[in-house]
Motif scaffolding. Structure first.
Motif, PDB file in Angstrom:
ATOM      1  N   GLY A 123      45.173  37.077  24.513  1.00 50.97           N
ATOM      2  CA  GLY A 123      45.917  35.965  24.313  1.00 50.97           C
ATOM      3  C   GLY A 123      45.975  35.331  25.505  1.00 50.97           C
ATOM      4  O   GLY A 123      45.241  35.448  26.613  1.00 50.97           O
ATOM      5  N   PRO A 124      46.735  34.169  25.562  1.00 48.87           N
ATOM      6  CA  PRO A 124      46.992  33.279  26.698  1.00 48.87           C
ATOM      7  C   PRO A 124      47.486  33.777  27.798  1.00 48.87           C
ATOM      8  O   PRO A 124      47.518  33.214  29.037  1.00 48.87           O
ATOM      9  N   GLN A 125      47.939  35.120  28.189  1.00 51.56           N
ATOM     10  CA  GLN A 125      48.652  35.744  29.315  1.00 51.56           C
ATOM     11  C   GLN A 125      47.106  36.277  30.043  1.00 51.56           C
ATOM     12  O   GLN A 125      47.472  36.513  31.272  1.00 51.56           O
ATOM     13  N   MET A 126      45.984  35.969  29.485  1.00 54.98           N
ATOM     14  CA  MET A 126      45.011  36.879  30.286  1.00 54.98           C
ATOM     15  C   MET A 126      44.354  35.608  31.286  1.00 54.98           C
ATOM     16  O   MET A 126      44.134  34.337  30.902  1.00 54.98           O
ATOM     17  N   VAL A 127      44.156  35.993  32.543  1.00 55.59           N
ATOM     18  CA  VAL A 127      43.557  35.193  33.635  1.00 55.59           C
ATOM     19  C   VAL A 127      42.464  35.847  34.064  1.00 55.59           C
ATOM     20  O   VAL A 127      42.271  37.176  34.047  1.00 55.59           O
ATOM     21  N   GLN A 128      41.570  35.038  34.660  1.00 56.75           N
ATOM     22  CA  GLN A 128      40.236  35.633  35.138  1.00 56.75           C
ATOM     23  C   GLN A 128      40.801  35.760  36.681  1.00 56.75           C
ATOM     24  O   GLN A 128      40.533  34.863  37.657  1.00 56.75           O
ATOM     25  N   PRO A 129      40.559  37.170  37.164  1.00 59.79           N
ATOM     26  CA  PRO A 129      40.890  37.307  38.617  1.00 59.79           C
ATOM     27  C   PRO A 129      39.685  37.283  39.329  1.00 59.79           C
ATOM     28  O   PRO A 129      38.493  37.501  38.843  1.00 59.79           O
ATOM     29  N   SER A 130      39.712  36.987  40.638  1.00 63.62           N
ATOM     30  CA  SER A 130      38.642  37.034  41.569  1.00 63.62           C
ATOM     31  C   SER A 130      38.471  38.293  42.187  1.00 63.62           C
ATOM     32  O   SER A 130      37.277  38.706  42.753  1.00 63.62           O
ATOM     33  N   TYR A 131      39.391  39.155  42.131  1.00 62.72           N
ATOM     34  CA  TYR A 131      39.453  40.595  42.569  1.00 62.72           C
ATOM     35  C   TYR A 131      38.498  41.365  41.830  1.00 62.72           C
ATOM     36  O   TYR A 131      38.592  41.477  40.765  1.00 62.72           O
ATOM     37  N   THR A 132      37.726  42.565  42.562  1.00 64.81           N
ATOM     38  CA  THR A 132      36.838  43.320  41.662  1.00 64.81           C
ATOM     39  C   THR A 132      37.498  44.978  42.065  1.00 64.81           C
ATOM     40  O   THR A 132      37.028  45.918  41.601  1.00 64.81           O
ATOM     41  N   ASP A 133      38.391  44.928  43.214  1.00 63.13           N
ATOM     42  CA  ASP A 133      38.921  46.259  43.623  1.00 63.13           C
ATOM     43  C   ASP A 133      40.429  46.121  43.671  1.00 63.13           C
ATOM     44  O   ASP A 133      40.921  45.004  44.193  1.00 63.13           O
ATOM     45  N   VAL A 134      41.171  47.087  43.256  1.00 62.95           N
ATOM     46  CA  VAL A 134      42.778  46.914  43.448  1.00 62.95           C
ATOM     47  C   VAL A 134      43.082  46.612  44.875  1.00 62.95           C
ATOM     48  O   VAL A 134      44.266  46.238  45.101  1.00 62.95           O
ATOM     49  N   LYS A 135      42.244  46.906  45.973  1.00 66.66           N
ATOM     50  CA  LYS A 135      42.539  46.805  47.338  1.00 66.66           C
ATOM     51  C   LYS A 135      42.968  45.138  47.653  1.00 66.66           C
ATOM     52  O   LYS A 135      43.428  44.957  48.310  1.00 66.66           O
ATOM     53  N   GLU A 136      41.983  44.517  46.604  1.00 61.88           N
ATOM     54  CA  GLU A 136      42.018  42.871  46.637  1.00 61.88           C
ATOM     55  C   GLU A 136      43.168  42.277  45.886  1.00 61.88           C
ATOM     56  O   GLU A 136      43.546  41.107  46.026  1.00 61.88           O
ATOM     57  N   LEU A 137      43.904  43.406  45.302  1.00 58.85           N
ATOM     58  CA  LEU A 137      44.768  42.759  44.349  1.00 58.85           C
ATOM     59  C   LEU A 137      46.132  42.120  45.090  1.00 58.85           C
ATOM     60  O   LEU A 137      46.554  40.926  44.705  1.00 58.85           O
ATOM     61  N   PRO A 138      46.601  42.722  46.212  1.00 57.38           N
ATOM     62  CA  PRO A 138      48.002  41.912  46.630  1.00 57.38           C
ATOM     63  C   PRO A 138      47.361  40.492  46.908  1.00 57.38           C
ATOM     64  O   PRO A 138      48.380  39.698  47.014  1.00 57.38           O
ATOM     65  N   ASP A 139      46.346  40.246  47.752  1.00 57.57           N
ATOM     66  CA  ASP A 139      45.945  39.056  48.090  1.00 57.57           C
ATOM     67  C   ASP A 139      45.729  37.990  47.182  1.00 57.57           C
ATOM     68  O   ASP A 139      46.330  36.867  47.177  1.00 57.57           O
ATOM     69  N   PHE A 140      45.257  38.550  46.058  1.00 54.60           N
ATOM     70  CA  PHE A 140      44.888  37.592  44.930  1.00 54.60           C
ATOM     71  C   PHE A 140      46.042  37.143  44.254  1.00 54.60           C
ATOM     72  O   PHE A 140      46.515  36.035  43.853  1.00 54.60           O
ATOM     73  N   ALA A 141      47.020  38.164  43.929  1.00 52.32           N
ATOM     74  CA  ALA A 141      48.235  37.908  43.141  1.00 52.32           C
ATOM     75  C   ALA A 141      49.118  36.807  43.969  1.00 52.32           C
ATOM     76  O   ALA A 141      49.826  36.055  43.454  1.00 52.32           O
TER      77      ALA A 141
END
Length: 462
Positions: A123-141
């Motif tokens: 559903g609409p809660q889904m977004v397309q993230p730019s990160y491919t590794d959870v190490k990049e998660l903090p900066d993306f979020a």
């Protein structure tokens, strides 16, 4: 913003994910903001031993897998917070994740549940993230949520992977329905029961939670995800007779509504999906007419007023010169006197107000070619829907809106292409007709026009 949040987390094996989830909570949430309640459904991989050693955790150990709904209900009964957060153990929260959720939840008495956006959710809660590794998660979020601070979207459905709920809603609506066994559709059911009680649901775009997805199902080798989903979907349909996933707005009406329209009547509003899209887009007060009792009740969560009635039973005279727009969503072909209803709608419009409608075209080849061979067979859906009482061509559609009352400002054709040989046949019919003096020039185009959208403006205003 209110006080403590009770985080209810179920575990079933997948210890490595549970550790990551708990670590992320501790890293990104003040300890005085929450209590953590973990319900373990008979893990065998060391999860129970790990959780027992944690401080400040309320721990419930089940000797057998009780499933998602029952496990969550066990956790809620131990909760002391004024809000309850159902959180999957295969998630990782990010910086400043909880505060926007709580701000949204307590911004209005009518809001009952909220949820974040995520990389893995339906559903609409889904977004397309730019990160491919959870190490990049903090900066993306951090970047993603900062750019969407304060953005909210009203919805009919939120997904239970991370769901923040007011305690008073649980007390009013009840716990998860345990008939949905191991998981799926228990969140849809809670959403629907909440809407029927008048609570509103929101997506919070400045809260991002990473979701690995289906980890618990994969850990349980006895559970087939597809089978479970299908069985619970049938349970949901048996209970309600409606699928929240199928409540979608009319694909064209929102774009056609004038931005300045404030008071809008949605005739045949269903569960209110079109109105909800408009509410999310602009400042608008929605009014509805719907003869399906359940759908009308759902729409009432967001509309100012919904009258449970057929279109020709609506008290038009009570709203003289009141509306900026009237939407007829697949309605006029279902009433015995559409001309009278259009006249009544005209009286209910302010000068310059508009009627927006969509009508099926009986000139489409799907109807016209069989008719030429003597076949006019009604169907369950489509142009020959057996519930249709009136039938229209492009010409007779326009005649619904007489020139002395309206000016047509938009006419859009929704085309459904036809077989090449069928097109060639009607091209030839049009050519022969023209050669014999008949007005058939438009036929070649009309046979591909499946529906026609019309926006007609009441004369007397800008």
């Amino acid at each position: 913003m209110k006080g403590k949040t009770s985080i209810v987390m179920l575990t079933y094996n997948e210890l490595h994910l549970t550790k990551k989830c708990i670590d992320s909570i501790k890293r990104h949430t003040r300890s005085d903001q929450y209590e953590l309640i973990i319900v373990d459904n008979a893990s065998t991989d060391g999860t129970k031993e790990y959780v027992r050693e944690l401080e400040d955790v309320i721990f419930i150990e089940n000797e057998e897998n009780q499933g998602f709904a029952k496990g969550c209900n066990q956790g809620v009964k131990k909760a002391t917070g004024d809000s309850i957060l159902f959180l999957n153990n295969d998630t990782m929260v990010t910086e400043n994740w909880l505060s926007p959720l709580k701000e949204a939840l307590f911004a209005s008495d009518r809001i009952g549940m909220v949820g974040p956006v995520s990389n893995y959710v339906s559903g609409p809660q889904m977004v397309q993230p730019s990160y491919t590794d959870v190490k990049e998660l903090p900066d993306f979020a951090k970047e993603y949520t900062a750019a969407r601070k304060g953005q909210r979207t009203y919805v009919h459905r939120l997904v239970g992977f991370c769901l923040l709920v007011k305690r008073e809603l649980i007390e009013d609506v009840g716990l998860f329905d345990e008939r949905f066994v191991y998981g799926s559709f228990e969140d849809d059911d809670l959403c629907l029961r909440s809407l029927l009680k008048g609570y509103q649901l929101q997506i919070v775009h400045d809260s991002f939670v990473h979701h690995h997805g289906h980890a618990t199902f994969r850990a349980n080798q006895e559970t087939n995800i597809s089978t479970l989903f299908a069985e619970n979907r049938l349970r949901f349909l048996d209970k309600w007779g409606i699928d929240l996933n199928l409540i979608t707005p009319h694909p064209y009406f929102a774009a056609l509504l004038p931005q300045e329209a404030k008071y809008v009547l949605d005739v045949g509003c269903g569960a209110g999906a079109t109105g909800l899209e408009l509410i999310n887009r602009q400042s608008v007060d929605m009014y509805g007419v719907e003869d399906d009792a359940l759908k009308a009740a759902i729409a009432k969560a967001y509309y100012q007023e919904v009258i449970e009635a057929k279109a020709d039973e609506y008290p038009w005279s009570e709203k003289e010169a009141f509306f900026d727009a009237v939407i007829f969503s697949d309605v006029l072909e279902h009433v015995s006197d559409p001309w009278q209803i259009v006249a009544q709608a005209h009286a209910s419009l302010k000068p310059g107000g508009v009627i927006i409608c969509c009508l099926p075209n009986m000139m489409h080849a799907e109807v016209l070619l069989p008719l030429m061979t003597g076949d006019f067979t009604y169907q369950d859906v489509g142009l020959l829907d057996r519930t249709h009482m009136r039938f229209f061509t492009p010409k007779t559609m326009r005649e619904l809106f007489p020139d002395h009352l309206f000016e047509r400002v938009i006419e859009q054709h929704i085309n459904v292409q036809i077989d090449q040989n069928v097109q060639l046949f009607f091209d030839e019919v049009a050519r022969v007709g023209e050669s014999l003096g008949f007005q058939t020039k438009a036929l070649s185009d009309q046979v591909t026009q499946y529906q026609i959208l019309i926006v007609a403006r009441k004369k007397g205003g800008s």
